[in-house]
Structures are given as C-alpha cells and as structure tokens.
Design a protein around this motif. Structure first.
Motif, PDB file in Angstrom:
ATOM      1  N   SER A  29      45.239 -13.097  17.366  1.00  0.00           N
ATOM      2  CA  SER A  29      45.008 -11.844  18.092  1.00  0.00           C
ATOM      3  C   SER A  29      45.494 -10.668  17.240  1.00  0.00           C
ATOM      4  O   SER A  29      46.449 -10.796  16.473  1.00  0.00           O
ATOM      5  CB  SER A  29      45.726 -11.865  19.434  1.00  0.00           C
ATOM      6  OG  SER A  29      47.116 -12.014  19.238  1.00  0.00           O
ATOM      7  N   PRO A  30      44.827  -9.522  17.389  1.00  0.00           N
ATOM      8  CA  PRO A  30      45.182  -8.358  16.573  1.00  0.00           C
ATOM      9  C   PRO A  30      46.364  -7.583  17.140  1.00  0.00           C
ATOM     10  O   PRO A  30      46.670  -7.665  18.335  1.00  0.00           O
ATOM     11  CB  PRO A  30      43.914  -7.508  16.637  1.00  0.00           C
ATOM     12  CG  PRO A  30      43.307  -7.838  17.945  1.00  0.00           C
ATOM     13  CD  PRO A  30      43.629  -9.286  18.184  1.00  0.00           C
ATOM     14  N   LYS A  32      48.015  -4.195  18.429  1.00  0.00           N
ATOM     15  CA  LYS A  32      47.453  -3.110  19.230  1.00  0.00           C
ATOM     16  C   LYS A  32      47.102  -1.940  18.307  1.00  0.00           C
ATOM     17  O   LYS A  32      47.910  -1.528  17.467  1.00  0.00           O
ATOM     18  CB  LYS A  32      48.446  -2.667  20.283  1.00  0.00           C
ATOM     19  CG  LYS A  32      47.877  -1.645  21.227  1.00  0.00           C
ATOM     20  CD  LYS A  32      48.804  -1.352  22.367  1.00  0.00           C
ATOM     21  CE  LYS A  32      48.119  -0.353  23.283  1.00  0.00           C
ATOM     22  NZ  LYS A  32      48.809  -0.214  24.530  1.00  0.00           N
ATOM     23  N   GLU A  35      42.485  -3.513  16.234  1.00  0.00           N
ATOM     24  CA  GLU A  35      41.473  -4.488  16.637  1.00  0.00           C
ATOM     25  C   GLU A  35      40.260  -4.479  15.708  1.00  0.00           C
ATOM     26  O   GLU A  35      39.790  -5.545  15.293  1.00  0.00           O
ATOM     27  CB  GLU A  35      41.019  -4.227  18.076  1.00  0.00           C
ATOM     28  CG  GLU A  35      42.079  -4.478  19.121  1.00  0.00           C
ATOM     29  CD  GLU A  35      43.018  -3.293  19.346  1.00  0.00           C
ATOM     30  OE1 GLU A  35      42.828  -2.225  18.707  1.00  0.00           O
ATOM     31  OE2 GLU A  35      43.947  -3.441  20.159  1.00  0.00           O
ATOM     32  N   TRP A  38      41.163  -5.863  12.177  1.00  0.00           N
ATOM     33  CA  TRP A  38      41.397  -7.307  12.263  1.00  0.00           C
ATOM     34  C   TRP A  38      40.079  -8.067  12.334  1.00  0.00           C
ATOM     35  O   TRP A  38      39.869  -9.038  11.629  1.00  0.00           O
ATOM     36  CB  TRP A  38      42.262  -7.591  13.485  1.00  0.00           C
ATOM     37  CG  TRP A  38      42.612  -9.019  13.712  1.00  0.00           C
ATOM     38  CD1 TRP A  38      43.592  -9.740  13.097  1.00  0.00           C
ATOM     39  CD2 TRP A  38      41.987  -9.915  14.644  1.00  0.00           C
ATOM     40  NE1 TRP A  38      43.612 -11.017  13.587  1.00  0.00           N
ATOM     41  CE2 TRP A  38      42.634 -11.150  14.540  1.00  0.00           C
ATOM     42  CE3 TRP A  38      40.938  -9.784  15.542  1.00  0.00           C
ATOM     43  CZ2 TRP A  38      42.280 -12.251  15.305  1.00  0.00           C
ATOM     44  CZ3 TRP A  38      40.573 -10.879  16.310  1.00  0.00           C
ATOM     45  CH2 TRP A  38      41.247 -12.090  16.180  1.00  0.00           C
ATOM     46  N   ARG A  39      39.171  -7.578  13.188  1.00  0.00           N
ATOM     47  CA  ARG A  39      37.863  -8.228  13.356  1.00  0.00           C
ATOM     48  C   ARG A  39      37.047  -8.153  12.062  1.00  0.00           C
ATOM     49  O   ARG A  39      36.473  -9.154  11.631  1.00  0.00           O
ATOM     50  CB  ARG A  39      37.091  -7.570  14.508  1.00  0.00           C
ATOM     51  CG  ARG A  39      35.797  -8.290  14.845  1.00  0.00           C
ATOM     52  CD  ARG A  39      34.965  -7.551  15.876  1.00  0.00           C
ATOM     53  NE  ARG A  39      34.389  -6.341  15.287  1.00  0.00           N
ATOM     54  CZ  ARG A  39      34.756  -5.092  15.567  1.00  0.00           C
ATOM     55  NH1 ARG A  39      35.709  -4.862  16.438  1.00  0.00           N
ATOM     56  NH2 ARG A  39      34.171  -4.077  14.981  1.00  0.00           N
TER      57      ARG A  39
END
Length: 56
Positions: A29-30, A32, A35, A38-39
């Motif tokens: 999970s990234p 906060k 996002e 990270w994706r």
C-alpha cells in the motif's frame, strides 16, 4: 552492458521507488499522498520485468 543488464538496472530503480512510496515493508500500500507515484512505479516495474523475461 547488455540490454538485459540495462533493463535490470531500471527495474531495480523502479522497485526502490515502489519501496520508498510504500507505507509498509511489504510494499502492498502507498504512503498517504503518494498514491499516484506508487502506482506508476509499480506499473513501470511490471513492464520492465516482462521485458527482462523476454530477453532470457
């Protein structure tokens, strides 16, 4: 340097980016606010992994 070695180098860089933008050591999970980064790093790493496998 071969094509495969270059692709592996960029794969390592993208995986480091995934790690840096991840909220946990599992990289599932990234953080906060990161996002998108990270994706995108994960997608780039996936593409590079496919290209490396094609070189084998």
């Amino acid at each position: 340097m071969t094509t495969k070695e270059l692709l592996e180098k960029y794969y390592d860089i993208e995986m480091n980016n995934v790690f840096c933008y991840s909220a946990t050591y599992l990289m599932d999970s990234p953080k906060k606010g990161y996002e998108r980064e990270w994706r995108e790093a994960g997608e780039s790493a996936g593409i590079l992994k496919e290209l490396i496998e094609e070189c084998e």
